[in-house]
Design a protein around this motif. Structure first.
Motif, PDB file in Angstrom:
ATOM      1  N   CYS A 127       0.842  -1.199   0.000  1.00 20.07           N
ATOM      2  CA  CYS A 127       0.000   0.000   0.000  1.00 20.07           C
ATOM      3  C   CYS A 127       0.875   1.246   0.000  1.00 20.07           C
ATOM      4  CB  CYS A 127      -0.918   0.029   1.225  1.00 20.07           C
ATOM      5  SG  CYS A 127      -2.137  -1.291   1.285  1.00 20.07           S
TER       6      CYS A 127
ATOM      7  N   PHE B 100      -3.826   3.633  -0.796  1.00 17.66           N
ATOM      8  CA  PHE B 100      -4.005   3.028  -2.119  1.00 17.66           C
ATOM      9  C   PHE B 100      -3.339   1.659  -2.100  1.00 17.66           C
ATOM     10  CE2 PHE B 100      -5.372   7.133  -3.221  1.00 17.66           C
ATOM     11  CZ  PHE B 100      -5.851   7.158  -4.525  1.00 17.66           C
TER      12      PHE B 100
ATOM     13  N   GLY C   3      -7.469   3.445  -4.902  1.00 14.98           N
ATOM     14  CA  GLY C   3      -7.828   4.013  -3.605  1.00 14.98           C
ATOM     15  C   GLY C   3      -8.852   5.102  -3.761  1.00 14.98           C
TER      16      GLY C   3
END
Length: 271
Positions: A34, A47, A61
């Motif tokens: 992420c 995200f 995201g």
């Protein structure tokens, strides 16, 4: 409900200066990776990786509004990251699992519809062979007068400028990698240790057993860690053999490996 969007992500290539291992030093994303994204109104939005195919990496995201565009992002994502006065602050834990993959703090800006990530520090590449169930921890410590924190409160200053500065303001000069999860499955591992940029007097590389007793200790002396560069040290062997390395001359000048002797252009290391 916040609108979702996708981001294409690019990562610069690592420069393997002073390296004794020749392989393709490219960053490899993993499932579950992420990044944290910031925009005009979006604040530390997580995200997650959606796809990694044909050299095109896509993260997905949410943003605060459909009119907002991510301005910059950082990796790895931390829920507690704070953005204030053009600086990011987050915590780097002291203990990690060995993943055999390159992972290093990065910052990227939104350019031409993609986030272009650049490394904030350098890497030390440590390979361990001859592992068994007795290998528990890999511990890396920065020692000497010019020691550096390796874990703790990390800060990225000058976020919106090309010359951003990454440092670990407070914390520990030691980082620990858990070997137990892979010691049962393989007899070797590759560990890529992120290091803040700077001059290091002495770095201790130690492997311990389940009783926290040292199996092997090796020192690397007087080295410089540069941004986006990786330094590979001689392989650590836990099986008591003699190994020979043909090392670049400039690497030998800057590196002192305990238990070694030099003959011509070859370095012999007994374990």
């Amino acid at each position: 409900i916040k609108p979702t969007t996708t981001l294409e992500v690019n990562v610069e290539r690592i420069d393997e200066t002073q390296s004794v291992i020749n392989f393709n030093s490219t960053f490899k994303w993993s499932n579950g990776d992420c990044i944290g994204a910031y925009g005009a109104s979006t604040n530390n939005s997580c995200f997650s990786i959606q796809s990694d195919e044909d050299d095109k990496v896509i993260f997905s995201g949410s943003i605060d509004s459909s009119e907002d565009t991510p301005l910059f992002a950082y990796y790895p994502y931390h829920e507690s990251t704070e953005y204030k006065n053009n600086s990011l602050t987050f915590d780097i834990p002291k203990t990690f699992n060995v993943t055999n993959e390159i992972s290093c703090p990065m910052l990227g800006h939104f350019v031409d519809n993609a986030i272009d990530f650049k490394y904030l520090g350098g890497l030390i590449n440590i390979r361990i062979e001859g592992m068994d169930k007795s290998a528990s921890k890999l511990i890396i410590s920065s020692e000497g007068e010019e020691s550096h924190n390796l874990t703790g409160k990390a800060i990225i200053d000058n976020i919106n400028e090309s010359g951003c500065i990454y440092h670990i303001e407070s914390g520990s000069n030691e980082v620990v990698y858990d070997l137990e999860t892979i010691a049962d499955e393989m007899d070797c591992c590759q560990c890529y240790v992120p290091m803040p940029v700077g001059q290091y007097d002495k770095i201790l590389i130690k492997v311990t057993n389940n009783d926290n007793e040292s199996i092997v200790e090796r020192y690397v002396h007087d080295i410089t860690i540069s941004r986006s560069q990786m330094l590979s040290v001689p392989t650590i062997h836990l099986n008591g053999q003699l190994y020979m390395y043909n090392l670049p001359e400039e690497w030998l000048i800057n590196t002192d490996w305990d238990g070694a002797f030099l003959l011509s252009n070859y370095l012999f290391v007994a374990y």
